[in-house]
Write an enzyme that holds these catalytic residues in place. Sequence first.
Site, PDB file in Angstrom:
ATOM      1  N   ASP A 174       0.883  -1.153   0.000  1.00 31.77           N
ATOM      2  CA  ASP A 174       0.000   0.000   0.000  1.00 31.77           C
ATOM      3  C   ASP A 174       0.928   1.213   0.000  1.00 31.77           C
ATOM      4  OD1 ASP A 174      -2.224   1.630   0.151  1.00 31.77           O
ATOM      5  OD2 ASP A 174      -2.520   1.339   2.283  1.00 31.77           O
ATOM      6  N   ASP A 188      -0.038   5.081   0.979  1.00 33.23           N
ATOM      7  CA  ASP A 188      -0.266   6.019   2.075  1.00 33.23           C
ATOM      8  C   ASP A 188      -0.322   5.275   3.409  1.00 33.23           C
ATOM      9  OD1 ASP A 188      -1.167   8.742   0.673  1.00 33.23           O
ATOM     10  OD2 ASP A 188      -2.005   7.058  -0.448  1.00 33.23           O
TER      11      ASP A 188
END
Length: 166
Positions: free
Chosen positions: A8, A10
Amino acid sequence: MFRAVIFDLDGTLLDTLQDLADSANASLEALGHPTHGLDEYRQFIGGGIRELAVKMLPVAAREEAEVNRCLQELRAQYGMRWEATTRPYPGIPAMLDALTDRRLPMAILSNKPHDLTVLTAERLLDHWQFVEVRGVNEHTVPKPDPTGALAVATALKVTPERVLYV
């Protein structure tokens, strides 16, 4: 055991919280709504930009037209400051170097809009090679739907069972 890694973006590779909060608060101010503190934004993020727009608005203002206005303003504000303070978390560069040394294919799958995901990776993670960088668009629905991760595993040429998702 694992043959590839999907990250991922953020809150995993990059600390983006301050830039997101600053953009969201500027949006709320422009629309005449109260702002929130950084800790509140920790609870609001993770489901993509539309979900953030809904959560940051006062409950009484969450009708579709206002959500759309907020979303438009949030995209504009974030476009002006997305990299003001965003940086890799401590230890992330060393980890990415170690995975590169091990020749482990890496990819990014984010709930951030696709164009911003690609731009962020190009600007802030340009020292490392990612086989696939994918954000949300008309072909990739937000997580937790597994469709995007499965497509990225295919691009990595690794069965899903052999992919570590971080």
